[in-house]
Design an enzyme around this catalytic site. Structure first.
Site, PDB file in Angstrom:
ATOM      1  N   SER A 260       0.799  -1.225   0.000  1.00 46.71           N
ATOM      2  CA  SER A 260       0.000   0.000   0.000  1.00 46.71           C
ATOM      3  C   SER A 260       0.829   1.271   0.000  1.00 46.71           C
ATOM      4  CB  SER A 260      -0.932   0.012   1.211  1.00 46.71           C
ATOM      5  OG  SER A 260      -0.194  -0.008   2.424  1.00 46.71           O
TER       6      SER A 260
ATOM      7  N   HIS B 255      -5.016  -4.770  -0.505  1.00 41.59           N
ATOM      8  CA  HIS B 255      -5.008  -3.846  -1.635  1.00 41.59           C
ATOM      9  C   HIS B 255      -4.929  -4.541  -2.992  1.00 41.59           C
ATOM     10  CE1 HIS B 255      -4.683  -0.040   0.637  1.00 41.59           C
ATOM     11  NE2 HIS B 255      -4.084  -0.805   1.535  1.00 41.59           N
TER      12      HIS B 255
ATOM     13  N   LYS C 297     -11.781  -1.918   1.154  1.00 35.25           N
ATOM     14  CA  LYS C 297     -11.267  -1.376  -0.098  1.00 35.25           C
ATOM     15  C   LYS C 297     -12.241  -1.706  -1.227  1.00 35.25           C
ATOM     16  CE  LYS C 297      -7.485  -1.215   2.580  1.00 35.25           C
ATOM     17  NZ  LYS C 297      -7.438  -1.701   3.962  1.00 35.25           N
TER      18      LYS C 297
END
Length: 451
Positions: free
Chosen positions: A242, A270, A302
């Protein structure tokens, strides 16, 4: 005169940084010594003792001094804090702050599903049926069908026997690692692993070692030296990092897993929804079989437009976590509305792979145009995360504030979060960014950088 002001700011910042480093080191020493018992016969705290009164104030703690010095650094540099800005609605490719619309590169809404009408409707329907909270731990009275539906869908996604969902992504790593491993075990993680991995390893009581970022050769050599000294060994890597936006060579780590007899955990916070043709993550991107990884970890905050974390894996693993992981056993169950929203987002992702393709195209465009403009993008692979390295905390803060004035919202990452030489602006790209927004952002930053 301007040059004199600039030099004074830099000197003030350097002095504050040195002081901040001293305070941070003091805090670490205090933490290391906190388990030392009071010497036998030493007087205990008594009322009116000025020494104890001073130490019982939060303002006297090294952690508070560290926060104060960070604020002082901002004041000395005359840079307004870019943090804790209030967003007035749903955040995606754009957002509203203070009544003004901004191009937004400071959120994880990678596929634009957080405010998708279908996702929102499913979450609202769950509120109508279950209320806003599960109101108990799932073992006691907080079990709801929608939670199991989400877990089953995630298990199917990963091709695993089962999955367990937690209320927090950070807490997932902390409680899972802490519950499964302990003294006599070894936890080895990438040097740039997320804080939650480090916290979990520390909580476990196992020996903790790290290897250079994405360096599977160093990991291989480390395990060759140490594997025989420990009962269980866990290796933890991430699917997409990230901070830097790069990814590991997963097949190499799978090979190391087999040769050294270790558990392999991949944090896909992610990478789910970002990598692979259908967004299935680094497993699809790398062509690795599901059972080549022991613990598939991910978050719902996310791509999946909710909040929480999960572990997908074999049935014995999930059974242990359901009955023994403190972060599941003693925590309230995942809110039904969040479970419903994430399940709807997962369904939309699988039904609309064009969202994933669009995200990947936008990431490639951002990386290409940033490099063409002469910016250092580090090791980013050009997916959802692209840093622009400033190598200076002052420059990162100044550029972020200058972009904000131009209607572009991006967060700086600077010391002490990273080393001074690693200071940067961190751009999160989403599928809903327009090509013109990306071009405008790079052109604006290029103009700012020339000032």
């Amino acid at each position: 005169m301007v040059m004199g002001d600039s030099i004074r700011k830099q000197l003030a910042a350097a002095a504050l940084k040195r002081q901040l480093e001293r305070v941070s080191n003091d805090a670490q020493r205090d933490e290391a010594g906190c388990e030392q018992a009071m010497p036998k016969g030493q007087a205990s705290r008594t009322d009116g003792d000025a020494r104890w009164d001073a130490r019982a104030r939060f303002e006297a703690m090294p952690q508070y001094q560290q926060v104060s010095l960070i604020r002082q650094m901002g004041d000395a540099l005359q840079v307004e804090s870019p943090f804790f800005r209030v967003h007035e609605g749903a955040a995606g490719a754009t957002t509203r702050i203070g009544g003004r619309e901004y191009i937004n590169f400071a959120n994880y809404n990678y596929l634009g599903l957080s405010s998708d009408p279908t996702v929102v409707d499913q979450a609202k329907a769950a509120i109508d049926r279950y209320g806003v909270s599960a109101s108990a731990s799932r073992m006691v009275a907080g079990e709801r069908p929608i939670q199991r539906d989400l877990e089953r869908a995630l298990a199917d996604l990963y091709g695993t026997e089962d999955c367990v969902a937690f209320v927090s992504g950070h807490a997932t790593n902390v409680t899972v690692i802490g519950a499964l491993f302990g003294p006599g075990d070894l936890i080895v993680h990438d040097a740039l692993a997320h804080n939650s991995v480090v916290q979990g390893a520390q909580l476990s009581g196992a020996k903790r070692l790290s290897f250079a970022h994405n360096d599977w050769r160093e990991l291989d050599a480390l395990l060759a030296r140490t594997r025989g000294d420990y009962r269980n060994v866990l290796v933890v890597i991430e699917g997409l990092y990230s901070m830097d936006g790069d990814l590991p060579d997963l097949a190499r780590f799978v090979d190391i897993r087999a040769r050294h007899g270790v558990f392999l955990m991949v944090d896909e916070a992610h990478s789910l929804g970002v990598l692979g043709e259908r967004g299935l993550g680094i497993r699809e991107h790398s062509g690795v079989a599901s059972d080549d990884v022991d613990l598939w970890m991910g978050t719902m905050s996310k791509t999946l437009a909710g909040c929480g974390g999960f572990i997908a894996g074999c049935q014995p693993l999930v059974d242990m976590l359901r009955h023994l992981a403190p972060g599941f056993l003693y925590s309230v169950g995942l809110a039904p509305a969040l479970a419903a929203g994430s399940l709807a987002a997962l369904t939309r992702m699988l039904a609309e792979p064009q969202r994933v393709a669009m995200l990947q195209a936008r990431g490639r465009q951002f990386l290409r145009e940033a490099r063409a403009a002469g910016f250092d993008t580090g090791s980013s692979a050009g997916y959802a995360v692209v840093p622009i390295m400033t190598r200076s905390s002052l420059k990162a803060a100044q550029w972020a504030n200058a972009l904000f004035e131009e209607g572009i919202n991006v967060q700086p990452i600077f010391y002490p979060a990273v080393e001074e030489r690693a200071a940067r602006l961190r751009f999160f790209i989403c599928a809903m960014h327009e090509p013109a927004q990306i071009t405008r952002t790079i052109e604006t930053l290029a103009r700012i950088a020339k000032r």
